[in-house]
Design an enzyme around this catalytic site. Structure first.
Site, PDB file in Angstrom:
ATOM      1  N   LYS A  53       1.129  11.691  -2.932  1.00  0.00           N
ATOM      2  CA  LYS A  53       1.431  10.468  -3.859  1.00  0.00           C
ATOM      3  C   LYS A  53       1.132  11.337  -5.268  1.00  0.00           C
ATOM      4  CE  LYS A  53       0.157   7.017  -0.413  1.00  0.00           C
ATOM      5  NZ  LYS A  53      -0.576   6.153   0.189  1.00  0.00           N
ATOM      6  N   GLN A  97      -6.473   3.983  -0.829  1.00  0.00           N
ATOM      7  CA  GLN A  97      -5.921   4.581   0.621  1.00  0.00           C
ATOM      8  C   GLN A  97      -6.781   3.844   1.832  1.00  0.00           C
ATOM      9  OE1 GLN A  97      -3.399   6.748   0.857  1.00  0.00           O
ATOM     10  NE2 GLN A  97      -3.367   6.228   2.822  1.00  0.00           N
ATOM     11  N   ASP A 120       0.832  -1.141  -3.842  1.00  0.00           N
ATOM     12  CA  ASP A 120       1.072  -1.369  -2.582  1.00  0.00           C
ATOM     13  C   ASP A 120       1.714  -2.428  -1.727  1.00  0.00           C
ATOM     14  OD1 ASP A 120       0.748   0.973  -0.887  1.00  0.00           O
ATOM     15  OD2 ASP A 120      -1.695   0.829  -0.968  1.00  0.00           O
TER      16      ASP A 120
END
Ligand code: NDP
Length: 289
Positions: A53, A97, A120
């Site tokens: 990422k 994460q 997200d």
């Protein structure tokens, strides 16, 4: 006849070029899209995802911040960091994460990220907006699947879509996005009896389970579109999906490979969401000069 391959890597590359152009355009207005990624602990798979990422951000000219905490961090300290990032004007997207260590409440962490920076698309407000067809950040993997189909000119309206898997981050939102596009959606999961009987009815089959070779040629109808979200390691340690690729490709109409299918799209849509968040920033005296 063998299926047409849906080349996620190439579609992702094309999308990333478009994103990079928009980033440059924003930069000319003194806005640099910024993504903060929080990594807790030392899970090797999580570290790999986070690094890719970060790499994608830098390649597209975005600002990237990686914040690492040991697995022993207390929940309050993690939440305080998120609150700080919520208020940081150089950050447009915040991603924590997953998975997190057991002593940390995942739900609380997700809900602490303000919906405007929840790139997200996991915050209940964004999920609710998605369900009611409002503008929101869409979860990156399901969003990537939709973009792939769009790029391949595969129509969705009126199709029977079967989603195998019902997780909050992949299965459920995938079905919802197809429903929003007027598909008829069926969900399957671990308690589904006679999986084959249902998957065989699918015009479009989404496999999002995490089990090697769960979907064989017997599970699909001739000409179906087969999207393999799974990311697993087979006995030889090779990356593979949930679909028995070699046999299913002989029967399907379209198929995504693993690797090189849904994976690159997920990261691309994260970049897209970060850009979208930055574009929403109202010009202030400082950044409009
Ligand atoms: P989860 O483990 O959270 O969910 C798996 C789902 O599969 C559950 O709903 C479970 O049912 C269902 N399931 C389990 N066994 C069966 C079975 N035998 N038949 C039918 N359904 C079954 O996984 P995720 O949704 O997080 O991820 C799914 C896969 O996608 C994984 O391989 C993951 O690595 C991959 N992934 C890939 C991404 C990418 O970018 N390509 C991004 C995110 C995930 P139940 O609800 O009843 O337990």
């Amino acid at each position: 006849m063998a299926a047409q391959l849906i080349d996620g890597k190439q579609i992702a590359k094309n999308k990333q070029e478009e994103i990079a152009k928009e980033v440059q355009e924003l930069k000319s207005r003194n806005i640099i899209p910024g993504l903060a990624v929080i990594l807790v602990g030392n899970n090797p798979a999580s570290r790999t995802y986070v690094k890719s990422k970060e790499k994608a951000c830098l390649q597209l000219g975005m600002h990237s911040v990686l914040i690492e905490f040991p697995a022993t961090i207390c929940e309050d300290e993690l939440l305080a960091k998120i609150v700080e990032l919520n208020e940081d004007h150089s950050i447009h997207g915040i991603l924590v994460q997953l998975p997190l260590p057991n002593h940390i409440n995942e739900k609380k962490v997700i809900e602490t990220i303000i919906p405007e920076k929840d790139v997200d698309g996991f915050h209940p407000i964004n999920i609710g907006r998605m369900m009611t067809g409002q503008d929101s950040f869409l979860p990156c993997t399901p969003y990537g699947v939709m973009v792939m189909l769009e790029e391949m000119n595969i129509s969705i309206s009126g199709k029977h879509v079967v989603v195998v898997g019902r997780s909050n981050i992949v299965g459920k939102p995938s079905g919802q996005l197809f429903l929003n596009e007027n598909a008829t959606v069926t969900y399957c999961h671990s308690k589904t009896t006679d999986l084959k009987a249902i998957t065989k009815q699918a015009d479009i089959l989404i496999a999002a389970v995490g089990k090697v070779d769960l979907i064989t040629a017997d599970h699909i109808k001739e000409g179906a579109v087969v999207i393999d979200v799974g990311m697993n390691r087979n006995k030889e340690g090779k990356l593979c999906g949930d679909v028995s690729f070699d046999e299913v490709k002989e029967k399907a109409g379209y198929i995504t490979p693993v690797p090189g299918g849904v994976g690159p799209m997920t990261i691309t849509m994260l970049m897209y969401n970060t850009l979208k968040s930055a574009k929403n920033v109202k010009p202030t005296i400082q950044n409009s000069i």
